[in-house]
Write a protein that holds these residues in place. Sequence first.
Motif, PDB file in Angstrom:
ATOM      1  N   GLY A 187      -0.475   6.746  -6.206  1.00  0.00           N
ATOM      2  CA  GLY A 187      -1.790   6.434  -5.689  1.00  0.00           C
ATOM      3  C   GLY A 187      -2.393   7.528  -4.836  1.00  0.00           C
ATOM      4  N   ARG A 188      -1.612   8.524  -4.506  1.00  0.00           N
ATOM      5  CA  ARG A 188      -2.106   9.658  -3.711  1.00  0.00           C
ATOM      6  C   ARG A 188      -1.829  10.948  -4.456  1.00  0.00           C
ATOM      7  NH1 ARG A 188      -2.842   8.483   1.843  1.00  0.00           N
ATOM      8  NH2 ARG A 188      -3.483  10.662   2.048  1.00  0.00           N
ATOM      9  N   ALA A 189      -2.488  12.033  -4.017  1.00  0.00           N
ATOM     10  CA  ALA A 189      -2.332  13.327  -4.675  1.00  0.00           C
ATOM     11  C   ALA A 189      -0.920  13.867  -4.465  1.00  0.00           C
ATOM     12  CB  ALA A 189      -3.370  14.312  -4.131  1.00  0.00           C
ATOM     13  N   ALA A 190      -0.553  14.825  -5.307  1.00  0.00           N
ATOM     14  CA  ALA A 190       0.793  15.392  -5.267  1.00  0.00           C
ATOM     15  C   ALA A 190       1.148  16.003  -3.908  1.00  0.00           C
ATOM     16  CB  ALA A 190       0.948  16.434  -6.374  1.00  0.00           C
ATOM     17  N   PRO A 191       0.224  16.712  -3.226  1.00  0.00           N
ATOM     18  CA  PRO A 191       0.589  17.256  -1.907  1.00  0.00           C
ATOM     19  C   PRO A 191       0.991  16.174  -0.913  1.00  0.00           C
ATOM     20  CG  PRO A 191      -1.366  18.366  -2.735  1.00  0.00           C
ATOM     21  CD  PRO A 191      -1.088  17.234  -3.662  1.00  0.00           C
ATOM     22  N   ASN A 226       0.827  -1.204   0.000  1.00  0.00           N
ATOM     23  CA  ASN A 226       0.000   0.000   0.000  1.00  0.00           C
ATOM     24  C   ASN A 226       0.864   1.257   0.000  1.00  0.00           C
ATOM     25  OD1 ASN A 226      -2.506   1.450   0.180  1.00  0.00           O
ATOM     26  ND2 ASN A 226      -2.065   1.806   2.341  1.00  0.00           N
ATOM     27  N   TYR A 227       1.927   1.260   0.810  1.00  0.00           N
ATOM     28  CA  TYR A 227       2.844   2.396   0.812  1.00  0.00           C
ATOM     29  C   TYR A 227       3.471   2.594  -0.566  1.00  0.00           C
ATOM     30  CZ  TYR A 227       2.927   3.136   5.900  1.00  0.00           C
ATOM     31  OH  TYR A 227       2.595   3.448   7.192  1.00  0.00           O
ATOM     32  N   ILE A 228       3.884   1.493  -1.191  1.00  0.00           N
ATOM     33  CA  ILE A 228       4.517   1.582  -2.509  1.00  0.00           C
ATOM     34  C   ILE A 228       3.534   2.138  -3.536  1.00  0.00           C
ATOM     35  CG2 ILE A 228       5.494   0.209  -4.383  1.00  0.00           C
ATOM     36  CD1 ILE A 228       6.621  -1.676  -2.224  1.00  0.00           C
ATOM     37  N   HIS A 229       2.286   1.681  -3.480  1.00  0.00           N
ATOM     38  CA  HIS A 229       1.266   2.169  -4.411  1.00  0.00           C
ATOM     39  C   HIS A 229       1.023   3.666  -4.212  1.00  0.00           C
ATOM     40  CE1 HIS A 229      -2.410   2.457  -6.742  1.00  0.00           C
ATOM     41  NE2 HIS A 229      -3.040   2.926  -5.673  1.00  0.00           N
ATOM     42  N   SER A 244       5.270  13.327   1.932  1.00  0.00           N
ATOM     43  CA  SER A 244       5.962  12.069   2.187  1.00  0.00           C
ATOM     44  C   SER A 244       7.443  12.180   1.837  1.00  0.00           C
ATOM     45  CB  SER A 244       5.317  10.945   1.379  1.00  0.00           C
ATOM     46  OG  SER A 244       6.020   9.732   1.544  1.00  0.00           O
ATOM     47  N   TRP A 245       7.748  12.907   0.754  1.00  0.00           N
ATOM     48  CA  TRP A 245       9.148  13.132   0.381  1.00  0.00           C
ATOM     49  C   TRP A 245       9.879  13.876   1.494  1.00  0.00           C
ATOM     50  CZ3 TRP A 245      11.414  17.992  -0.331  1.00  0.00           C
ATOM     51  CH2 TRP A 245      12.714  17.982  -0.831  1.00  0.00           C
TER      52      TRP A 245
END
Length: 324
Positions: free
Chosen positions: A56-60, A48-51, A65-66
Motif C-alpha cells: 500500500g506504500r511506495a518501495a522506499p 492499515n499497517y498490514i495494508h 519499514s524493513w
Amino acid sequence: MHRARTRLRVLRYELKATCVQPDRLCRNGVLEVELRAGANGLLDSAANYIHQAAGGRAAPWRLSSWWNGHAYEGTQACLHAAEVAIIGLSEPARVWNRIDAVLALAGPLCQRDPRLNLVEQLRRRNNPQDDRLPTAVAALLEAAYAVQEERAVRSRNFRNRLIRAGGTLSLLLGVTLAVAWRNAGAIPVCTSDCPAQGACGLREVGLVMLLGMLGAATHVAGRLQKMGGSWNPYNLPFYQELIKLPIGALTAVIGLLLVGTNWLPVIQPPTSWRGVMAYAVAFGLAQIALTRNIDQRAEKLLASEPDPDEAKQLEKVPDTKAAT
C-alpha cells in the motif's frame, strides 16, 4: 504478514463476541463502550499497517519499514493492545479459560512481579467468577507482550548491526582487491609459488578471498539445518550466517600474510599454489573463532525465553506502551 492477518481476524471475532453495556465501568474506571471503541481503533490501525506493508506504500517506505521495523512492530503493538483491551472487557469465566496461556506467556517476567503473583494467587483460589480476573490478567498480558516487543526490537537492532558490519567488511574486500589490482605485489598472499610466476596481483588475491569464503561456507552449511527451527521476524539466523562469508575472505588474506612471520611462527609457509589454496580454505574456516560471540548473541535472541542476564534487563521494560 500472514500471521498478522490471521490474528487480526481472530481478534475482530473475539471483540464482536464480547458483551458490552454502554454505561458500565471497567474496574480501571473506563467505560466499557469506550474501551471497545479503542480496541476497534487499534485493530483498524493494525489493518492499515498490514495494508501498507503488503504494497500500500511506495518501495522506499517499505524499505525504510524493513530497516526500522515500523510496519511489523506497529502491527504487533496494535494487536497486543487490542487483545489486552478485549481481555479487560471479557467476563471472568471467559478470562479464566485464558489464564494458563497468559501465565505461559509471562514466563520471562521476574517471579517477584506483583502482576504475576496476583494472577497466580487468583488461579490458586480456583474461582472462575472472580471479578478481579479480567483486570489482573489484562495487566499481566500487557507486561508479557511488552517483553516480547522489546526482544523483537533487540533482534532488529542486532540484525541491522550485522548488515552494517557486513557492508563495511565488503567495502574492505573491495579496497583490498583495488590495491592488488593497482599495485601488483602489494599484498603478497603468494610469492614464487604464484600461478603466473610473477608478482601477486588481483587474480591471486581474488582467488584467495573466494577460497576463504568457501572455507567459511563449509561452516555455514553445517548450521543451515538449525535455521529451519529458529523463526525470527527479522530473519536474524540468515544474517548471522551471511556475515561469516566476508569474514572468511578477510581471514584467508590476513592469515596468508602472517604465515612465516613472528605472528604465526609455528605454521610453515606454503611451497606451492595448491598449498596456498589449502591455507586459504583453512583460514576461511578459522573465522569460527572470530564469529563465536556473534553466534552466542544471536542464539540468546532466538531462544524461546531470555537468559538470566537478559531477563534482568527486561525487568526494566515499562508496564505499558503507548498505542500507535
